[in-house]
Enzyme design. Structure first.
Site, short mmCIF file in Angstrom:
data_model
loop_
_atom_site.label_atom_id
_atom_site.label_comp_id
_atom_site.label_asym_id
_atom_site.label_seq_id
_atom_site.Cartn_x
_atom_site.Cartn_y
_atom_site.Cartn_z
N LYS A 19 34.42 41.43 58.14
CA LYS A 19 35.10 42.68 57.83
C LYS A 19 36.55 42.65 58.29
O LYS A 19 37.45 43.16 57.60
CB LYS A 19 34.35 43.85 58.48
N GLN A 75 29.32 48.71 64.59
CA GLN A 75 28.37 47.77 64.00
C GLN A 75 26.96 48.09 64.48
O GLN A 75 26.71 48.24 65.67
CB GLN A 75 28.75 46.33 64.39
N ASP A 128 32.76 54.64 57.63
CA ASP A 128 31.48 54.02 57.31
C ASP A 128 30.45 55.05 56.87
O ASP A 128 29.33 54.70 56.49
CB ASP A 128 30.96 53.21 58.51
#
Length: 302
Positions: free
Chosen positions: A70, A114, A137
């Site tokens: 990413k 994450q 996200d």
């Protein structure tokens, strides 16, 4: 999109061709390119470079690799990155404090935690420490409510990427019966909400669902998000169904038995190369969205 037609075998029997693939790679590349153009325009206009902060707890190799990927994609899109790596024994309170600090930092425009996080951490509490304006996200309750009510906000990246892929392949959603296999708060549930917002009729299924195969067999669109390799069999599918495999398991294997499903479905996402690239592309696109919105808000308040 063009429609597939039956082919003739050597014995002149009519057979159905294999499903066409819904490839996410090219569409994702287009999205990243457009995000890069917008990021550069923002930098030239205001001096602000969009910045994505990634937070990794522990040293899980797969998670670390995913975070690095990413970060590399961020650079290609002209997005700055900040990496925060915390030890595996980090507590919920320590993680919340770090996420709160990033939320309050004006130089950070988007935050990615994450997941999954270590077992001792309250993942929901950690997600909720991310400011909604920086939740690129789409993992907070604010983001889920926005998706459910059709209000402005960031989409959960994998479900949002799935919808963009379905749109690109001109899959009719209005009136279609979509069956979502899985009910996680950042994949299955928001995928169903976004499909519902597109006027599909949505059925959620999960580990307690009875007669799962019979329910899946009724679906025009199947979204598999269970985290079990080859879980969905070809015999479960209605002929001509559109199959979205959102799973990723060891050995580059999805949640759908690919070989079986291609003999029945009309469209199917491969693993890898289907949903995965779309997830990252939407993350970067939404980071630029966040930077633009925060910069505009800051300018307005001066």
């Amino acid at each position: 999109m063009t429609q597939s037609t039956p082919t003739q075998s050597a014995d002149n029997a009519t057979t159905q061709p294999q499903a066409r693939l819904m490839i996410g790679t090219e569409l994702a590349a287009e999205m990243v390119t457009k995000a890069a153009v917008r990021a550069e325009a923002l930098r030239e206009r205001t001096g602000v470079q969009p910045c994505l902060a990634t937070v990794l707890v522990g040293d899980d190799p797969a998670s670390a690799t995913y975070v690095r990927m990413k970060q590399n994609r961020s650079k290609k899109a002209g997005i700055g990155s900040r990496s925060v790596v915390l030890p595996a024994e980090t507590t919920t309170e320590e993680l919340v404090a770090e996420l709160t600090k990033l939320s309050e930092d004006p130089e950070v425009h988007g935050i990615l935690l994450q997941h999954p996080v270590p077992a001792q951490i309250d993942e929901r509490a950690a997600f909720e420490a991310i400011a909604p304006a920086k939740d690129v996200d789409g993992v907070t309750m604010h983001a889920f409510a926005a998706m459910a009510f059709g209000e402005p906000g960031f989409r959960s990246c994998t479900p949002g990427g799935i919808l963009r892929l379905l749109e690109a392949y001109e899959v009719p959603l209005s009136g279609a019966h979509a069956v979502v296999i899985g009910r996680s708060p950042i994949l299955g549930k928001p995928a169903g909400m976004l499909l519902l917002a597109s006027n599909a009729t949505v059925t959620y299924t999960h580990s307690r669902t009875k007669d799962l195969a019979d329910i899946v067999r009724q679906a025009d669109i199947v979204v598999a998000a269970v985290g079990k390799a080859n879980f969905v069999r070809g015999s479960w599918l209605k002929p001509g169904a559109v199959v979205v495999d959102a799973g990723y398991n060891e050995g580059n294997v999805g949640d759908v038995h690919f070989e079986e499903a291609t003999e029945v479905a009309s469209l199917i996402t491969p693993v890898p190369g289907g949903v995965g690239p779309m997830t990252i592309a939407l993350l970067l696109e939404q980071t630029v969205d966040a930077a633009e919105a925060q910069t505009a808000a800051g300018t307005a308040s001066v």
